[in-house]
Write an enzyme that holds these catalytic residues in place. Sequence first.
Site, PDB file in Angstrom:
ATOM      1  N   LYS A 129     -12.000   0.153  -0.986  1.00 23.91           N
ATOM      2  CA  LYS A 129     -11.092   0.950  -1.822  1.00 23.91           C
ATOM      3  C   LYS A 129     -11.694   1.050  -3.227  1.00 23.91           C
ATOM      4  O   LYS A 129     -12.619   1.819  -3.432  1.00 23.91           O
ATOM      5  CB  LYS A 129      -9.694   0.356  -1.766  1.00 23.91           C
ATOM      6  CG  LYS A 129      -9.185   0.313  -0.305  1.00 23.91           C
ATOM      7  CD  LYS A 129      -7.774  -0.141  -0.178  1.00 23.91           C
ATOM      8  CE  LYS A 129      -7.388  -0.456   1.259  1.00 23.91           C
ATOM      9  NZ  LYS A 129      -7.492   0.661   2.199  1.00 23.91           N
ATOM     10  N   HIS A 133      -5.436  -3.655  -2.113  1.00 24.03           N
ATOM     11  CA  HIS A 133      -5.236  -2.636  -3.155  1.00 24.03           C
ATOM     12  C   HIS A 133      -5.264  -3.215  -4.564  1.00 24.03           C
ATOM     13  O   HIS A 133      -5.114  -2.476  -5.535  1.00 24.03           O
ATOM     14  CB  HIS A 133      -3.923  -1.885  -2.915  1.00 24.03           C
ATOM     15  CG  HIS A 133      -4.045  -0.862  -1.843  1.00 24.03           C
ATOM     16  ND1 HIS A 133      -4.558   0.390  -2.068  1.00 24.03           N
ATOM     17  CD2 HIS A 133      -3.754  -0.925  -0.521  1.00 24.03           C
ATOM     18  CE1 HIS A 133      -4.561   1.080  -0.936  1.00 24.03           C
ATOM     19  NE2 HIS A 133      -4.082   0.301   0.024  1.00 24.03           N
ATOM     20  N   SER A 158       0.797  -1.225   0.000  1.00 26.32           N
ATOM     21  CA  SER A 158       0.000   0.000   0.000  1.00 26.32           C
ATOM     22  C   SER A 158       0.828   1.273   0.000  1.00 26.32           C
ATOM     23  O   SER A 158       0.340   2.316  -0.431  1.00 26.32           O
ATOM     24  CB  SER A 158      -0.947  -0.002   1.193  1.00 26.32           C
ATOM     25  OG  SER A 158      -0.232  -0.173   2.395  1.00 26.32           O
TER      26      SER A 158
HETATM   27  C1  LIG Z   1      -2.789  -3.761   2.265  1.00 28.47           C
HETATM   28  C2  LIG Z   1      -4.012  -3.405   3.038  1.00 28.47           C
HETATM   29  N1  LIG Z   1      -4.700  -4.385   3.635  1.00 28.47           N
HETATM   30  C3  LIG Z   1      -5.822  -4.123   4.336  1.00 28.47           C
HETATM   31  C4  LIG Z   1      -6.286  -2.832   4.483  1.00 28.47           C
HETATM   32  C5  LIG Z   1      -7.515  -2.587   5.288  1.00 28.47           C
HETATM   33  O1  LIG Z   1      -8.626  -2.409   4.466  1.00 28.47           O
HETATM   34  P1  LIG Z   1      -9.886  -1.600   4.982  1.00 28.47           P
HETATM   35  O2  LIG Z   1      -9.620  -0.157   4.710  1.00 28.47           O
HETATM   36  O3  LIG Z   1     -11.021  -2.160   4.214  1.00 28.47           O
HETATM   37  O4  LIG Z   1     -10.005  -1.868   6.448  1.00 28.47           O
HETATM   38  C6  LIG Z   1      -5.609  -1.784   3.870  1.00 28.47           C
HETATM   39  C7  LIG Z   1      -6.113  -0.390   4.022  1.00 28.47           C
HETATM   40  O5  LIG Z   1      -5.451   0.477   4.474  1.00 28.47           O
HETATM   41  C8  LIG Z   1      -4.445  -2.071   3.136  1.00 28.47           C
HETATM   42  O6  LIG Z   1      -3.752  -1.094   2.558  1.00 28.47           O
END
Ligand SMILES: Cc1ncc(COP(=O)(O)O)c(C=O)c1O
Length: 396
Positions: free
Chosen positions: A244, A213, A185
């Site tokens: 997202k 992502h 991310s």
């Molecule tokens: C790699 C990754 N996994 C999981 C999440 C968590 O997702 P959510 O925003 O749906 O809680 C994020 C969000 O920041 C992320 O970047």
Amino acid sequence: MRLMRPDPLAFLGAELDSLKQLGLFRQLRILEGEQSHKTTFDHRQVVNLSSNNYLGLTTHPRLRERALDAVRQLGAGSGSVRSIAGTMDIHMELERRLAAFKQTEAVVVFQSGFAANAGTVAAVLTKDDVVISDQLNHASIIDGARLSRATIKVFPHKEIDAARKILTDLPSGQRKLLITDGVFSMDGDLGAVPELCALAEEFGCIMMVDDAHASGVFGRNGRGTIDHFGMHGRVDIQVGTLSKAMGVLGGYVAGSRALIEFLYHRARPFLFSTSHPPAVVAACIAAIDVLEQEPELIDRLWDNTRFFKAGLKALGFDTGLSESPITPVIAGDGALAMKLSDRLFAEGVFAQGIAFPTVARDKARVRTIVTATHTRDELQFALDVFARVGRELGIR
Ligand SMILES: Cc1ncc(COP(=O)(O)O)c(C=O)c1O
């Protein structure tokens, strides 16, 4: 009579003061209106390069309509956790649609991607097990691993030989979970999914990929990195997010029927936190419809990604190793990255500054994310501002 006592939280003020001294204290930016590619934060109109709204679905008419219909027909809330009275037929419909989309036997939806990762890792592993995790994996994976009390072994980012060495040193009978993000991310590069799948098979590991992502971005119609790399059937636990590119809220786990039934019984965010309101679920179903029926949105996202990434590179910025619509502009020092972000904002471009502990101390950056809905004029405007401000701060 109430006794006067020293404030037991006074140490938090000291922590905040030290952030201020380091130039790392951030005020939350307030969005005045919709989450969109050009919008107003803190009374300033900006080209928005900070959202995860890759396809512009937060404001897509089909999602809005389905959410409104769901409120009218089913109410505002679900009233219970999934495992008691909070499983509506619309929740089951979303899980069936996602399972078909991901080509797995079953899916369970969680309140967020964070809950999906943390809840699943913590449920599947025990203190006798080992998790082998890429150094740059998301915080929710790390927290899930900590909650599970399994032994945590971290390999340097994408270094397969280091992962292999860890696995070689572990007893063959021990239960092992090998885990990577599909797209990282903060850097926007892809996880070593094919190589890690091969290692998992060689060493008998459970293989897990967090595709937060990648959902809606990579693979056919946005099916994620497992589809992108042709790894169907080789990843035991796939996590995706609905928050997202899907434009709404939630996370999900896709896998075997047994995995999903197990998580229905053991994943603590599923058992102990209220399920999504109908509007959220209905909008997520509409988002799957959009992915299936409007793939041109994904094409537009990638056109914009190529244009903007090439523009930043041509200006001489360090954009790291990104392979996705996430492109970092690396400044190095934390205070400098925050200054870059502030100056860009003052000139009409919102690219959030990110520093330690989210990224390494010497890799502070602003992170840019283009979307399918940005116009070329907006992206060119942003590049012109980057050129001016980067020169002014000596970053390029
Ligand atoms: C790699 C990754 N996994 C999981 C999440 C968590 O997702 P959510 O925003 O749906 O809680 C994020 C969000 O920041 C992320 O970047």
